[in-house]
Motif scaffolding. Structure first.
Motif, PDB file in Angstrom:
ATOM      1  N   HIS A  31      -0.273  -9.033  -5.366  1.00 24.91           N
ATOM      2  CA  HIS A  31       0.497  -7.902  -4.832  1.00 24.91           C
ATOM      3  C   HIS A  31       1.663  -8.369  -3.966  1.00 24.91           C
ATOM      4  N   MET A  32       1.916  -9.652  -3.926  1.00 23.88           N
ATOM      5  CA  MET A  32       3.050 -10.150  -3.132  1.00 23.88           C
ATOM      6  C   MET A  32       3.731 -11.292  -3.872  1.00 23.88           C
ATOM      7  N   GLY A  33       4.929 -11.631  -3.417  1.00 22.52           N
ATOM      8  CA  GLY A  33       5.659 -12.751  -3.994  1.00 22.52           C
ATOM      9  C   GLY A  33       5.197 -14.068  -3.403  1.00 22.52           C
TER      10      GLY A  33
ATOM     11  N   ASN B 125       6.677  -4.977  -4.950  1.00 16.41           N
ATOM     12  CA  ASN B 125       6.229  -4.333  -3.706  1.00 16.41           C
ATOM     13  C   ASN B 125       7.188  -4.632  -2.557  1.00 16.41           C
ATOM     14  N   GLU B 126       7.745  -5.821  -2.561  1.00 16.84           N
ATOM     15  CA  GLU B 126       8.690  -6.197  -1.507  1.00 16.84           C
ATOM     16  C   GLU B 126      10.016  -5.449  -1.704  1.00 16.84           C
TER      17      GLU B 126
ATOM     18  N   THR C 112      11.224 -12.733  -4.805  1.00 14.41           N
ATOM     19  CA  THR C 112      10.716 -11.450  -4.357  1.00 14.41           C
ATOM     20  C   THR C 112       9.723 -10.863  -5.358  1.00 14.41           C
ATOM     21  N   HIS C 113       9.327  -9.623  -5.138  1.00 17.29           N
ATOM     22  CA  HIS C 113       8.209  -8.980  -5.844  1.00 17.29           C
ATOM     23  C   HIS C 113       8.458  -7.472  -5.791  1.00 17.29           C
TER      24      HIS C 113
ATOM     25  N   LEU D 290      10.281  -8.488   7.473  1.00 13.26           N
ATOM     26  CA  LEU D 290      10.495  -7.433   6.496  1.00 13.26           C
ATOM     27  C   LEU D 290      11.421  -7.928   5.374  1.00 13.26           C
ATOM     28  N   PRO D 291      11.174  -7.674   4.088  1.00  9.57           N
ATOM     29  CA  PRO D 291      10.059  -6.931   3.508  1.00  9.57           C
ATOM     30  C   PRO D 291       8.967  -7.821   2.930  1.00  9.57           C
ATOM     31  N   GLN D 292       8.658  -8.923   3.566  1.00 10.46           N
ATOM     32  CA  GLN D 292       7.549  -9.733   3.077  1.00 10.46           C
ATOM     33  C   GLN D 292       6.230  -9.001   3.315  1.00 10.46           C
ATOM     34  N   ILE D 293       5.335  -9.125   2.349  1.00 13.59           N
ATOM     35  CA  ILE D 293       4.027  -8.466   2.442  1.00 13.59           C
ATOM     36  C   ILE D 293       3.121  -9.337   3.315  1.00 13.59           C
TER      37      ILE D 293
ATOM     38  N   TRP E 210       9.572  -1.884  -0.453  1.00 12.22           N
ATOM     39  CA  TRP E 210       9.574  -1.809   1.010  1.00 12.22           C
ATOM     40  C   TRP E 210      10.997  -2.010   1.559  1.00 12.22           C
ATOM     41  N   HIS E 211      11.707  -2.925   0.943  1.00  9.33           N
ATOM     42  CA  HIS E 211      13.098  -3.205   1.305  1.00  9.33           C
ATOM     43  C   HIS E 211      13.941  -1.926   1.236  1.00  9.33           C
TER      44      HIS E 211
END
Lengths: 310, 310, 310, 310
Positions: free
Chosen positions: A259-261, B119-120, B116-117, A287-290, B123-124
């Motif tokens: 769910h994250m990079g 989800n990121e 990045t991803h 932000l915007p890191q999970i 959020w960004h």
């Protein structure tokens, strides 16, 4: 005092940027992190690099990092400052700020976001170097910059006095060796060559590199310093053993789930480790890191325990 | 007065940023360029986009562009401002500046430089939108940003009120159509969809796009406005004929030789054309782009002549 | 009888290759699939293309497909045969087999696996064309071949009589239009241009394409034929409506979960749909593609039901 | 006699395939090349790899190479045969041929041309291994195959007995070390790990690799054998010196000008060098590679002279 006019060598970690939960620079934690690194025996500090989350930090934050670290270090070791931005005129703004703050040397990438060309990259570095007044290091990071600095270009810019050195995070060991052999053949000993590939440091030093800029060095600076010193002492077997231990510790960068990079996972793990080790107050990434969840943090702790760092 | 609260449509060129030979914003030329575009009948202006050399402009230059254009336009058409930077906190600085300067809407990419991803990215955009106070458009430009905005993500952010629209410069016409069909299926008519693919505008409008953001529109705004108006009037054959004329004109972006990158060539050709047409005083592109030489400029002139623009 | 000497046009689906559960060519199903496509009114058949799983079929299987289809079709429509392999000498073996089997035309990609160059690509097509004795079509599929055929190269090879046409699955609509305008400007009407982008067929025909090679045409040939005929009749609104219906049907290619690749999912879905529609006996895809599970097949059925194809 | 059941080690060059000017296998030259390599002291031969132009050789040519080399070698050293093709069923045809011809072991890549997935790659290797009856080596070559074999996947397949070893030409030294440490941690000593990165062989051996598969080993097998033997004897300084000499010699791969691809240049240079050294009769590379011109061949000669190989 070590001055930047002397060619750099040794372990120069890219310093993480501790943040408060509302994304401000946590100066107290940053100072403790610097002390932790200096205690580890590092030979210099690289602030505002990729592991510092430079891509996430507004200019105001960058200024706080520059002032905080440079003032605290007080010349005990050289401080290199990243001037990471898309193209030359934007980079030059960062150059001014960093030099005024007292950085001993600067680290710049090729242009990014725009598509570029070797002639444009050369002009870019020349413009930066002409204004800087301090040594400029090229930062080769194709995974972020999406172009590769060739050995020929780097050595030509070294010969012209534009570049003082290289931080190579390209992962291209053949190209890295080409730079190392090329500087010998062209007699450019003042051009300092560092690897950013933290998993093959013994090899890089064996090939002739001057040092390493390891992101994982935030978590275990003592380990990288031991590795470097073993290599310098000619005890390559001890260097390799230390590298293999650090290799296994590096597994912590992959604790983050799908769910994250990868960047969220790796930088989150470095900060979680520093938090667990009591060096910084918050594991917050920008932000915007999970953020890592509790299970993921627990896995970071397991890696630290296995490495006898807890 | 058109307000940004109304969904945008039509031709909204990304405004080139004229520079003086020493790389300062040439305000007089910028104002003449804006007048040239308004004279062409454009429906809005997009400043600080890729064709504006936003990646090359320091923050001070960006501020001059914002103030100059917004003041000069005086609300006659909406002005969209790019807030292009690597990640959210840096973008938020640009958001503040642009909103204070009076931008009607903002245009932001996904994070870049960092990996990045989805989800990121979500959020960004949420962080940007939450602070902006004006509509936020997503800018899909994988050639620069190195990730692709998916239709599902865009439509979800549209449904949540995070995004007001899209400028799609991905070149992925299937994905573009998926956005257009998806907004119809999910009943999101307020989500404005623009193509940045200046060579297939008739197709994009045919599929349901609201308008176009054509870099070549700097050189020939009247042409793109005619194309758009033909399409809106249902005269698709005339629209296609106009598009084909503009397609051939677009050949000027390739005048630059192998000693420069494609960006130097294309942006240099736009500016050379504006200079030849008497709109701007200098064809200067920002450092470190390689300038066109006299032969290359002459070839730009030939393209203009063939298109009856000289 | 239509001969390949006449420039091709219309709907020419890439024919799926039905397999038995033990991975042999299922000739009975293949014949029924051909009848299904002919019943749909297609203008030709493209066997041994990517949607035919040509990359998965040993030479013996390829021969069975050639003989089965060409014999069954008996000249009612032209049969194009893919001669897909890494480089020229290997391709020439396939050329011999396909021509002996009676293929009306051949379809070849640029070299792959090896890194290549425009001069090498040109020589490659010249070698193939020189031996073939039937028309040769270039197949532009960068997602598989990892290089892009440029408009300039294609038109030059068309002018020299090397290439008879193009199947463009690059997704680069600007480049596709450049080919279409270029053949008009250079007066090369015999060079047939097909799109393989099955989601923007109305646009491609609008720009001047001669036809389409739609993988989804296996599942719904009647739909693509209606789309083509609407366009030829000048009823572009009806063409668009049909395209939009097919666009939604195309969603079935994504039923496969994260435990498989996109190719397994898309080709598996085409075959599952043909199986559900009663055209072929087994939905088997070739090793090592991951088969769809029951839920995924059920989702394919839902797409068919929504499109009134069940 | 060395059998493939024994884990392989040492220098195993990928044997170039000499061709006649009309692109047939030049058996006499091939035999002399094998003798040249055996005279150099190599520990095995890898035929039908990338440096053998396997991507350019029709199946008939491949069969000639298999028979010629295996018969001539007569079991003096193990012969590994590449079974390079797009997917499993096609590879299995090559497996049958190679095993019947007497190959001691096989070398296979992941699927290519099609987009793939780790689960598909695993199934692919399992299908190959299940049929082979001789050891199967994975060949990691992302520049051609466009996917990367991960350490986790390789070690899992090693543990299951599917794979006997790895030839790593990925250039990812971190991933390579992960395989080496992982086989130690998981106690898989029978899994043989070779590097194909001919410029960092001393490093690879230092990290624990069993040997090297160097394309340049065609030109200077004695050099690579000395390098390997120095390393095995623990004389790492001598190994490094030899590697640096070979590194400089490797510069010959770049003699080809911008009118050809890198593969034409590198393979052309290897063959030109073998021709200049009197080992093979013709420097011909397979269609559609661009031949080196006289100046480029002269530059190859200069490299050989500098390395004392003429």
């Amino acid at each position: 005092m070590t001055t930047a006019a002397t060619a750099l060598s040794g372990v120069i970690p890219p310093v993480c940027t501790p943040l408060t939960p509302d994304y401000e620079v946590d100066k107290g934690s940053l100072i403790r992190l610097v002390d932790h690194l200096m205690d580890g025996g590092v030979d210099g500090l690289f602030i505002l690099g990729s592991s510092s989350e430079v891509a996430f930090l507004p200019d105001g934050h960058r200024k706080v990092v520059l002032d905080t670290v440079i003032n605290h270090v007080g010349g005990q070791v050289p401080v290199l400052a990243g001037v990471i931005d898309m193209t030359a005129l934007r980079v030059l703004d960062h150059v001014r700020t960093a030099v005024e703050a007292g950085a001993d040397a600067l680290v710049a990438t090729a242009p990014f976001y725009t598509r570029t060309h070797p002639n444009e990259i050369a002009w870019h570095f020349k413009a930066i170097s002409a204004q800087a007044g301090v040594p400029v290091y090229a930062y080769d990071l194709p995974v972020s910059v999406h172009s590769k600095l060739t050995a020929d270009l780097l050595l030509e810019l070294a010969a012209e006095g534009v570049l003082a050195g290289l931080k190579d995070s390209s992962g291209d060991e053949g190209g890295f060796r080409q730079v190392l052999l090329g500087r010998r053949d062209r007699d450019l000993p003042g051009f300092a060559v560092f690897t950013g590939s933290e998993l093959t440091v013994d090899s890089a030093l064996w090939m002739g590199a001057d040092g390493v800029v390891p992101g994982l060095g935030n978590v275990d600076p003592h380990g990288y310093v031991r590795l470097y010193q073993h290599a310098r002492a000619g005890d390559w077997v001890a260097a390799r053993t230390e590298q293999e231990r650090l290799f296994r510790l590096f597994g912590l960068v992959a604790v983050g789930g799908p769910h994250m990079g990868r960047s969220s996972s790796a930088l989150g793990a470095f900060k979680a480790a520093l938090h667990l080790r009591g060096v910084i107050d918050h594991p917050t990434t920008a932000l915007p890191q999970i953020p890592l969840d509790a299970d993921e943090v627990a896995r970071v702790g397991k890696f630290l325990a296995d490495a006898a760092l807890l």
